[in-house]
Design a protein around this motif. Structure first.
Motif, PDB file in Angstrom:
ATOM      1  N   MET A   1     -20.068 -23.914   8.722  1.00 47.22           N
ATOM      2  CA  MET A   1     -21.340 -23.948   8.427  1.00 47.22           C
ATOM      3  C   MET A   1     -22.228 -23.207   9.339  1.00 47.22           C
ATOM      4  N   SER A   2     -23.273 -22.288   9.137  1.00 42.27           N
ATOM      5  CA  SER A   2     -23.883 -21.623  10.025  1.00 42.27           C
ATOM      6  C   SER A   2     -24.811 -22.620  10.882  1.00 42.27           C
ATOM      7  N   ALA A   3     -25.301 -21.955  12.008  1.00 41.25           N
ATOM      8  CA  ALA A   3     -26.179 -22.633  12.732  1.00 41.25           C
ATOM      9  C   ALA A   3     -27.619 -22.557  12.144  1.00 41.25           C
ATOM     10  N   GLY A   4     -28.315 -23.499  12.371  1.00 46.98           N
ATOM     11  CA  GLY A   4     -29.723 -23.530  11.863  1.00 46.98           C
ATOM     12  C   GLY A   4     -29.954 -25.110  11.749  1.00 46.98           C
ATOM     13  N   THR A   5     -30.974 -25.470  11.327  1.00 47.63           N
ATOM     14  CA  THR A   5     -31.176 -27.059  11.289  1.00 47.63           C
ATOM     15  C   THR A   5     -30.608 -27.598  10.017  1.00 47.63           C
ATOM     16  N   GLY A   6     -29.758 -28.674  10.413  1.00 49.26           N
ATOM     17  CA  GLY A   6     -29.026 -29.357   9.165  1.00 49.26           C
ATOM     18  C   GLY A   6     -29.983 -30.311   8.696  1.00 49.26           C
ATOM     19  N   VAL A   7     -29.843 -30.469   7.456  1.00 49.57           N
ATOM     20  CA  VAL A   7     -30.809 -31.581   6.459  1.00 49.57           C
ATOM     21  C   VAL A   7     -29.989 -32.372   5.729  1.00 49.57           C
ATOM     22  N   ILE A   8     -30.113 -33.639   6.060  1.00 50.60           N
ATOM     23  CA  ILE A   8     -29.299 -34.460   5.214  1.00 50.60           C
ATOM     24  C   ILE A   8     -30.342 -35.556   4.378  1.00 50.60           C
ATOM     25  N   LEU A   9     -30.165 -35.475   3.097  1.00 53.66           N
ATOM     26  CA  LEU A   9     -31.216 -36.324   2.369  1.00 53.66           C
ATOM     27  C   LEU A   9     -30.520 -37.745   1.894  1.00 53.66           C
ATOM     28  N   ILE A  10     -31.011 -38.826   2.200  1.00 59.67           N
ATOM     29  CA  ILE A  10     -30.430 -39.923   2.081  1.00 59.67           C
ATOM     30  C   ILE A  10     -31.091 -40.873   1.135  1.00 59.67           C
ATOM     31  N   GLY A  11     -30.783 -41.664   0.180  1.00 61.52           N
ATOM     32  CA  GLY A  11     -31.524 -42.526  -0.629  1.00 61.52           C
ATOM     33  C   GLY A  11     -30.955 -43.551  -1.447  1.00 61.52           C
ATOM     34  N   HIS A  12     -31.327 -44.305  -2.134  1.00 64.14           N
ATOM     35  CA  HIS A  12     -30.922 -45.479  -2.991  1.00 64.14           C
ATOM     36  C   HIS A  12     -30.516 -44.709  -4.170  1.00 64.14           C
ATOM     37  N   GLY A  13     -29.351 -45.178  -4.828  1.00 62.41           N
ATOM     38  CA  GLY A  13     -28.657 -44.800  -5.860  1.00 62.41           C
ATOM     39  C   GLY A  13     -28.365 -43.374  -5.817  1.00 62.41           C
ATOM     40  N   ARG A  14     -28.676 -42.620  -6.870  1.00 63.78           N
ATOM     41  CA  ARG A  14     -28.070 -41.320  -7.083  1.00 63.78           C
ATOM     42  C   ARG A  14     -29.245 -40.355  -6.725  1.00 63.78           C
ATOM     43  N   TYR A  15     -30.247 -40.631  -5.738  1.00 62.64           N
ATOM     44  CA  TYR A  15     -31.448 -39.873  -5.057  1.00 62.64           C
ATOM     45  C   TYR A  15     -31.185 -38.466  -4.828  1.00 62.64           C
ATOM     46  N   ALA A  16     -30.303 -38.258  -4.097  1.00 61.74           N
ATOM     47  CA  ALA A  16     -29.709 -37.149  -3.526  1.00 61.74           C
ATOM     48  C   ALA A  16     -29.460 -36.138  -4.383  1.00 61.74           C
ATOM     49  N   GLU A  17     -28.759 -36.723  -5.597  1.00 60.12           N
ATOM     50  CA  GLU A  17     -28.340 -35.767  -6.551  1.00 60.12           C
ATOM     51  C   GLU A  17     -29.443 -35.400  -7.582  1.00 60.12           C
ATOM     52  N   GLY A  18     -30.544 -36.531  -7.497  1.00 61.87           N
ATOM     53  CA  GLY A  18     -31.660 -36.163  -8.437  1.00 61.87           C
ATOM     54  C   GLY A  18     -32.657 -35.259  -7.700  1.00 61.87           C
ATOM     55  N   MET A  19     -32.656 -35.127  -6.501  1.00 62.58           N
ATOM     56  CA  MET A  19     -33.498 -34.339  -6.033  1.00 62.58           C
ATOM     57  C   MET A  19     -32.856 -32.848  -5.913  1.00 62.58           C
ATOM     58  N   PHE A  20     -31.513 -32.795  -5.455  1.00 64.23           N
ATOM     59  CA  PHE A  20     -30.945 -31.591  -5.260  1.00 64.23           C
ATOM     60  C   PHE A  20     -30.774 -30.597  -6.689  1.00 64.23           C
ATOM     61  N   SER A  21     -30.814 -31.538  -7.760  1.00 63.13           N
ATOM     62  CA  SER A  21     -30.945 -30.924  -8.996  1.00 63.13           C
ATOM     63  C   SER A  21     -31.966 -30.076  -9.502  1.00 63.13           C
ATOM     64  N   PRO A  22     -33.103 -30.263  -9.117  1.00 61.55           N
ATOM     65  CA  PRO A  22     -34.436 -29.264  -9.386  1.00 61.55           C
ATOM     66  C   PRO A  22     -34.557 -28.360  -8.153  1.00 61.55           C
ATOM     67  N   LEU A  23     -34.091 -28.778  -6.972  1.00 60.43           N
ATOM     68  CA  LEU A  23     -34.015 -27.819  -5.845  1.00 60.43           C
ATOM     69  C   LEU A  23     -33.082 -26.810  -6.206  1.00 60.43           C
ATOM     70  N   ASN A  24     -32.217 -26.829  -6.616  1.00 60.01           N
ATOM     71  CA  ASN A  24     -31.162 -25.946  -6.903  1.00 60.01           C
ATOM     72  C   ASN A  24     -31.613 -24.998  -8.155  1.00 60.01           C
ATOM     73  N   MET A  25     -32.378 -25.510  -8.984  1.00 65.77           N
ATOM     74  CA  MET A  25     -32.733 -24.604 -10.101  1.00 65.77           C
ATOM     75  C   MET A  25     -34.047 -23.736  -9.538  1.00 65.77           C
ATOM     76  N   LEU A  26     -35.062 -24.279  -8.593  1.00 61.93           N
ATOM     77  CA  LEU A  26     -35.969 -23.552  -8.188  1.00 61.93           C
ATOM     78  C   LEU A  26     -35.949 -22.709  -6.921  1.00 61.93           C
ATOM     79  N   ALA A  27     -34.899 -23.148  -5.980  1.00 64.20           N
ATOM     80  CA  ALA A  27     -34.691 -22.341  -4.773  1.00 64.20           C
ATOM     81  C   ALA A  27     -33.118 -22.130  -4.276  1.00 64.20           C
ATOM     82  N   GLY A  28     -32.409 -22.861  -4.932  1.00 61.48           N
ATOM     83  CA  GLY A  28     -30.878 -22.918  -4.479  1.00 61.48           C
ATOM     84  C   GLY A  28     -31.089 -24.100  -3.385  1.00 61.48           C
ATOM     85  N   ILE A  29     -29.559 -24.381  -2.849  1.00 65.25           N
ATOM     86  CA  ILE A  29     -29.443 -25.431  -1.892  1.00 65.25           C
ATOM     87  C   ILE A  29     -28.994 -24.566  -0.735  1.00 65.25           C
ATOM     88  N   PRO A  30     -29.607 -24.677   0.277  1.00 68.18           N
ATOM     89  CA  PRO A  30     -29.161 -24.110   1.359  1.00 68.18           C
ATOM     90  C   PRO A  30     -27.699 -24.547   2.153  1.00 68.18           C
TER      91      PRO A  30
END
Length: 138
Positions: A1-30
């Motif tokens: 993993m390259s240097a830079g700020t790490g971002v960890i998304l944490i939430g109830h249920g499948r929150y991260a999956e639900g947020m990463f799906s449109p993020l991947n569609m719009l910009a990709g997931i760093p």
């Protein structure tokens, strides 16, 4: 993993999956972005271990953002606890797609995402609007 700020998304249920799906569609997931789910039946200890495991995978990141869904929930409480114990970790809550999208775009540069977060939150807050369709009709 390259240097830079790490971002960890944490939430109830499948929150991260639900947020990463449109993020991947719009910009990709760093590369330095990860998600931790908190499904029904998972213990607080297991959630904390999962978050700490992701932090461990981001050992080359000089700083880490823990972004949670809602203030007061278990993911929030664990994130604050971890941030309290680790000075390179920042905890934030109320994460929405606008915040995540802006952070993802900024992650491609050299920005310190933890320092940029207040401005990102302000921009997302200002982006929330009620659309008065009556004005559109005239």
């Amino acid at each position: 993993m390259s240097a830079g700020t790490g971002v960890i998304l944490i939430g109830h249920g499948r929150y991260a999956e639900g947020m990463f799906s449109p993020l991947n569609m719009l910009a990709g997931i760093p590369e330095n972005f990860a998600g931790v789910e908190y499904p029904v039946g998972m213990s607080e200890e297991a959630l904390e271990e999962a978050v700490l495991s992701e932090i461990g995978r981001m050992q080359n990141c000089p700083s880490i953002l823990l972004l949670t869904d809602v203030e007061g929930g278990t993911p929030f409480k664990i994130s604050v606890k971890i941030a309290f114990e680790n000075e390179r970790v920042t905890a934030a809550t109320g994460t929405n797609l606008a915040v995540l999208l802006q952070l993802a775009v900024m992650a491609s540069g050299e920005a310190d995402l933890a320092r940029e977060l207040p401005g990102v939150i302000d921009a997302a807050r200002n982006g929330m609007k009620v659309i008065d369709v009556n004005k559109l009709r005239s």
